[in-house]
Design an enzyme around this catalytic site. Structure first.
Site, mmCIF file in Angstrom:
data_model
loop_
_atom_site.group_PDB
_atom_site.id
_atom_site.type_symbol
_atom_site.label_atom_id
_atom_site.label_comp_id
_atom_site.label_asym_id
_atom_site.label_seq_id
_atom_site.Cartn_x
_atom_site.Cartn_y
_atom_site.Cartn_z
ATOM 1 N N GLU A 74 0.823 -1.208 0.000
ATOM 2 C CA GLU A 74 0.000 0.000 0.000
ATOM 3 C C GLU A 74 0.858 1.259 0.000
ATOM 4 O OE1 GLU A 74 -2.376 -3.396 1.361
ATOM 5 O OE2 GLU A 74 -0.421 -2.606 1.954
ATOM 6 N N PRO A 280 11.876 -12.727 -1.357
ATOM 7 C CA PRO A 280 10.719 -13.040 -0.502
ATOM 8 C C PRO A 280 9.948 -11.777 -0.136
ATOM 9 C CG PRO A 280 12.710 -14.138 0.275
ATOM 10 C CD PRO A 280 13.139 -13.145 -0.759
ATOM 11 N N GLU A 322 14.591 -1.910 -2.985
ATOM 12 C CA GLU A 322 15.363 -2.101 -4.211
ATOM 13 C C GLU A 322 14.664 -2.989 -5.228
ATOM 14 O OE1 GLU A 322 19.967 -1.556 -3.463
ATOM 15 O OE2 GLU A 322 19.264 -3.450 -2.585
ATOM 16 N N LEU A 348 2.228 -4.731 -11.987
ATOM 17 C CA LEU A 348 2.422 -3.549 -12.817
ATOM 18 C C LEU A 348 3.812 -2.947 -12.657
ATOM 19 C CD1 LEU A 348 -1.069 -1.881 -12.316
ATOM 20 C CD2 LEU A 348 -0.280 -3.321 -14.217
#
Length: 439
Positions: A74, A280, A322, A348
């Site tokens: 978010e 992960p 990153e 996206l």
């Protein structure tokens, strides 16, 4: 409606809030125990506990625009909106709250001191009320599908405008909310505007009783790719060997890493120099995934240790902030949370960088983006095992097919931008006159 009916409605609403508040206070000890438990692997959960009860707000300025983004995904989605507000309203202070340490770290790394930051307090009566009275925000923007009954109703009682931005609602979540209409309907009624990601999301919100819903599009299409990122990605992969084929498996969950490592081991039998970047989703799993790779007998390099990937078979992306750089260094991306029933993650981000995208069948949180990529040919849905290996090998060995998928993925993102401008327009209408003049 007669006076008796109005009075009965007020009493019923008050009883619901009282019951909700009592239940939450009963749950508090378990919530604290959960923080302590999760803090075993992620110490951030045991820090700043006071903020979860509204403490630490005394030095915050009043009248801020408050943006809440629960966790890492978010926060990433909110970044274009936050940066646009910083650019267009430089005099307006902003508060960004999160719930998780990973979200908190992302705020600090991406935005630094340009915004104020705290953990959001628990949705407890008294705690939320005191927090709102102290801050007196001019607007609250809640990202995606975070419904906080006490907070939302507290904003309505105080006349604080409330926007649910980039809102999505999967069929499964909608069914869950529909089971508690006595709580869901008054909570949604307290929202001034719900800015839904898609027409389907908007319709599901309306079916739950939300009175003010607009379809504005997905803010994640408005991702801004930093200048020079492609060059940085190429420079990174040059250190691994310029001719190596590289694929990335990002935002993976428990149960997926094993399947992805199986696929990579099979690919290595025919393409010994290929490299997997494994990222992960949750930092507390970094060490366990590193050990999993070692047990498979695969040569491992860890980014957090500064280890070179030139002689490795798996490069563990065990850092935060990153992911875009690692996407830019890859030829093909697999986005996790989709081979297991999590609902998928943001496909996206690689698409915006022109990286073809693979994902599993569990994409209910990103159904619109999934369909757009599938239709355009910029993404493929695969099962674990042979289908995953075959599609990876097709794209990684066929430069022309990979280029076509790359162009299609980037075009999907480019053609669906615009949610940011629409959300900024809604914010302009919701802000009080004084705040608009001050911006």
């Amino acid at each position: 409606m007669g006076q008796r009916q109005i009075l009965a409605g007020v009493i019923r609403a008050g009883s619901i809030r009282l019951l909700y508040g009592v239940l939450l206070y009963l749950v508090v000890p378990f919530a604290l125990l959960r923080l302590w438990w999760r803090g075993r692997r992620s110490p951030g959960y045991r820090q700043r506990i006071g903020e979860r009860f509204g403490r630490g707000a005394s030095d915050l300025p009043r009248g801020m625009i408050w943006i809440h983004a629960v966790s890492l995904g978010e926060v990433r989605a909110a970044l274009p909106l936050v940066r646009a507000l910083l650019r267009t309203r430089p005099a307006q202070p902003l508060l960004v709250t999160t719930t998780t340490p990973t979200g908190s770290q992302q705020v600090r790394e991406a935005l630094g001191d340009s915004v104020h930051h705290r953990y959001i307090p628990y949705d407890l009566p008294g705690v939320i009320g005191a927090f709102l009275d102290r801050l007196q925000p001019c607007l609250l923007v809640v990202m995606e599908t975070e419904l906080w009954p006490e907070l939302f109703n507290g904003c309505r009682r105080r006349g604080i405008p409330l926007l649910l931005a980039n809102a999505r609602l999967s069929p499964r979540s909608a069914r869950g909310y529909a089971r508690v209409p006595w709580l869901t309907r008054p909570t949604l009624a307290a929202v001034d505007v719900i800015g839904a990601q898609s027409a389907a999301d908007a319709e599901r919100f309306r079916a739950l009783g939300a009175p003010h819903v607009e379809c504005v599009g997905n803010l994640k299409f408005d991702l801004s790719v930093p200048a020079g990122l492609a060059a940085q990605g190429q420079a990174l992969r040059d250190t691994w060997g310029a001719q190596r084929r590289v694929w990335i498996a990002a935002s993976t969950h428990a149960g997926e890493d094993e399947l992805l490592l199986d696929a990579h081991a099979e690919l290595l039998q025919r393409h010994a120099d290929w490299l997997l970047i494994l990222v992960p989703r949750h930092p507390e799993r970094f060490a366990a995934v590193a050990e999993l790779v070692r047990r498979r007998g695969l040569a491992l390099a860890q980014r957090s240790c500064g280890e070179a990937a030139a002689g490795s078979q798996v490069y563990l992306g065990d850092t935060l902030g990153e992911l875009l750089l690692l996407y830019a260094a890859a030829d093909v991306a697999f986005v996790g949370g989709s081979l297991v029933a999590v609902g998928g993650h943001n496909v996206l981000e690689p698409a915006a960088l022109g990286v073809p995208v693979l994902f599993g069948r569990h994409m209910f949180n990103f159904a619109e983006a999934e369909q757009l990529l599938l239709t355009a040919g910029g993404g493929q849905c695969v099962d674990a095992g042979t289908a995953l290996v075959t599609q990876l090998e097709d794209w990684l060995t066929d430069a022309q097919a990979r280029a076509r998928a790359s162009a299609a993925a980037a075009q999907v993102v480019a053609q669906n931008r615009g949610a940011l401008a629409r959300l900024l327009g809604i914010i302009e209408t919701l802000l009080p006159e004084k705040a608009r003049r001050g911006g």
